[in-house]
Design an enzyme around this catalytic site. Structure first.
Site, PDB file in Angstrom:
ATOM      1  N   SER A  11      37.486  44.336  43.647  1.00  0.00           N
ATOM      2  CA  SER A  11      36.283  45.099  43.796  1.00  0.00           C
ATOM      3  C   SER A  11      37.732  46.976  43.752  1.00  0.00           C
ATOM      4  O   SER A  11      38.237  46.648  44.838  1.00  0.00           O
ATOM      5  CB  SER A  11      35.315  45.134  44.370  1.00  0.00           C
ATOM      6  N   HIS A  65      36.328  49.440  44.701  1.00  0.00           N
ATOM      7  CA  HIS A  65      35.271  50.300  46.655  1.00  0.00           C
ATOM      8  C   HIS A  65      36.121  49.679  47.354  1.00  0.00           C
ATOM      9  O   HIS A  65      35.413  50.399  47.939  1.00  0.00           O
ATOM     10  CB  HIS A  65      34.466  50.678  45.672  1.00  0.00           C
ATOM     11  N   THR A 111      32.173  49.824  26.117  1.00  0.00           N
ATOM     12  CA  THR A 111      33.755  51.266  26.310  1.00  0.00           C
ATOM     13  C   THR A 111      33.672  50.848  27.951  1.00  0.00           C
ATOM     14  O   THR A 111      32.797  50.515  28.727  1.00  0.00           O
ATOM     15  CB  THR A 111      32.604  52.260  25.694  1.00  0.00           C
ATOM     16  N   CYS A 165      24.747  44.603  52.007  1.00  0.00           N
ATOM     17  CA  CYS A 165      24.458  43.116  50.670  1.00  0.00           C
ATOM     18  C   CYS A 165      23.377  43.093  51.342  1.00  0.00           C
ATOM     19  O   CYS A 165      21.721  42.708  50.044  1.00  0.00           O
ATOM     20  CB  CYS A 165      25.102  42.505  49.490  1.00  0.00           C
TER      21      CYS A 165
HETATM   22  C1  LIG Z   1      31.947  43.867  48.435  1.00  0.00           C
HETATM   23  C2  LIG Z   1      32.221  42.474  48.339  1.00  0.00           C
HETATM   24  C3  LIG Z   1      31.890  42.476  46.306  1.00  0.00           C
HETATM   25  C4  LIG Z   1      30.675  42.873  45.588  1.00  0.00           C
HETATM   26  O1  LIG Z   1      32.067  43.829  44.899  1.00  0.00           O
HETATM   27  P1  LIG Z   1      31.214  45.212  44.225  1.00  0.00           P
HETATM   28  O2  LIG Z   1      31.999  45.751  43.147  1.00  0.00           O
HETATM   29  O3  LIG Z   1      30.193  45.750  45.045  1.00  0.00           O
HETATM   30  O4  LIG Z   1      30.304  44.120  42.970  1.00  0.00           O
HETATM   31  C5  LIG Z   1      31.956  41.340  46.578  1.00  0.00           C
HETATM   32  N1  LIG Z   1      32.620  40.275  47.050  1.00  0.00           N
HETATM   33  C6  LIG Z   1      33.184  40.620  48.517  1.00  0.00           C
HETATM   34  C7  LIG Z   1      33.683  40.134  49.845  1.00  0.00           C
HETATM   35  C8  LIG Z   1      32.765  42.107  48.944  1.00  0.00           C
HETATM   36  O5  LIG Z   1      33.052  42.300  49.750  1.00  0.00           O
END
Ligand SMILES: *Cc1c(COP(=O)(O)O)cnc(C)c1O
Length: 408
Positions: A204, A206, A245, A331
């Protein structure tokens, strides 16, 4: 980018990282003057297509794979879903067992639960007190019916770095597919997919100073390997694996973020680990009854998980709202249940409720580390003294929240 009120201190880098100004700069043209659809045949469309492919090779270079093995997704949660459900769909009748650990991310646990509903068997191999997977138990669990093993590279709650190379060696002996959620490792520790030997990997942007809502799935051998089936059908984008897209600005940002992170990896992880260690030292030495969770070596550089005996982490957070730290994984917040990761490494519910996660990162200053540790120390001391006086004289609470119902 420093528009936050000066008194706020952001120490939640495991939940999300700010977008680096250089990443924002790279994205800017694709948010303003270049809006064409990469599928379009005109010049503007081809420029967008080229930008997407450049970002793909930046990311590929950062993690040791080839561009055609990377598929952009809407984030790591989506990549985990495609990896697990898509793999099960691609091999529906061949094998029926999936192996995980109890400390995987919810976006791995959820799809595995969905597979169980469809008749798959799920085996959860234990981890030790530091969160490291029990390789002996894994070897015992692996058999010719094992379709896939899904184990994260690094824990988002306690920072444990798993021995993935050993995991893949064991799994491949019985022909099982290995999926790794490498989200927390990317940009913080070296990630070489070739060396790790995994077949599928999720990541990911971010979590490594890129924008939100963009991630990637690595598929060994690319689309031709038929390791996974798409979960959505439609346009042929991302070679059919993830139609829709392309999010061009975000993809460009992800590529830039991956490149910057790998260039700075060594110096940045050293500095961040030093700041994390200083913060931990000040709290562990300055207070009694503080315990570090996770291993002392082979741990993510910026992450700290601390248990403060006798103090609820919700109360700690409520009394220093200007400190951006968390009780468990973001989460999980909102859920009154204690973190499944902390329970998974053997903490009691009580200990899990007394644990905070602190994440140090690229823009953390030494001054912030000092101020944060002083504030935390003061809050923990105050909460402890109040609960002591409450229990001795059953007096009224002061203006401090000692018991906070988990509303977050
Ligand atoms: C943040 C995280 C995710 C989820 O990523 P998103 O891009 O926010 O869906 C999955 N796995 C781990 C280990 C994370 O730290």
């Amino acid at each position: 980018m420093r528009s936050r009120v000066r008194t706020e201190i952001y120490l939640d880098y495991a939940a999300s990282t700010p977008c680096d100004p250089l990443v924002v700069e790279a994205m800017m043209p694709w948010l303003t003057s270049e809006w064409a659809n990469p599928s379009s045949a005109h010049l503007a469309g081809r420029r967008a297509q080229k930008a997407v492919e450049e970002a793909r090779s930046q990311l590929a270079d950062a993690i040791g794979c080839s561009s055609n093995e990377l598929f952009f997704t809407g984030g790591a949660s989506e990549a985990n879903n495609i990896a697990i459900r898509g793999c099960a769909q691609a091999h529906a009748t061949a094998r029926s067992k999936v192996i995980i650990t109890p400390i995987e991310h919810k976006s791995v646990l959820g799809p595995c639960e969905a597979l169980v509903q469809c008749g798959f068997r799920r085996e959860v191999v234990p981890v030790d007190r530091d969160g490291r997977v029990d390789l002996g138990a894994l070897a015992n669990a692996l058999d010719s019916d094992t379709l896939m093993v899904s184990i994260q590279l690094a824990s988002n709650e306690i920072g444990t770095i798993q021995p993935l190379r050993e995991v893949t060696e064991l799994a491949h002996q019985v022909g099982a597919i290995v999926h790794a959620d490498v989200t927390q490792g990317l940009g913080k520790i070296p990630v070489d997919l070739e060396e790790l030997g995994v077949d599928l990997a999720s990541m990911s942007a971010h979590k490594c100073y890129g924008p939100k809502g963009i991630g990637a799935l690595y598929v060994r051998g690319g689309a031709g390997s038929r390791l996974v089936k798409p979960l959505c059908e439609g346009g042929g984008q991302e070679r059919g694996l993830r139609p829709g897209t392309e999010n061009v600005p975000a993809i460009v940002g992800f590529g830039a973020a991956a490149q910057i992170a790998s260039e700075r990896l060594e110096s940045e992880s050293r500095r961040v680990a030093k700041q994390r260690d200083e913060l931990e030292e000040m709290l562990v030495k300055g207070l009694e009854g503080v315990r570090r969770n996770g291993p002392m070596s082979r741990r993510l550089p910026g992450l700290s998980s601390l248990t403060f005996n006798g103090v609820e982490s919700d109360a700690v957070l409520a009394n220093c709202p200007e400190l951006a730290i968390s009780t468990a994984s973001a989460c999980n917040s909102g859920a009154p249940e204690p973190s499944h990761v902390l329970l998974g490494i053997g903490l009691s519910r009580h200990e899990a409720y007394s644990t905070v996660r602190i994440g140090v990162g690229r823009f953390t200053t030494d001054d912030e580390i000092r101020r944060a540790s002083e504030k935390l120390k003061a809050v923990v001391e105050r909460l402890r003294s109040i609960s002591r006086s409450e229990s001795s004289i059953a007096g009224q609470g002061e203006s401090v929240d000692t018991k906070v119902v988990a509303l977050r």
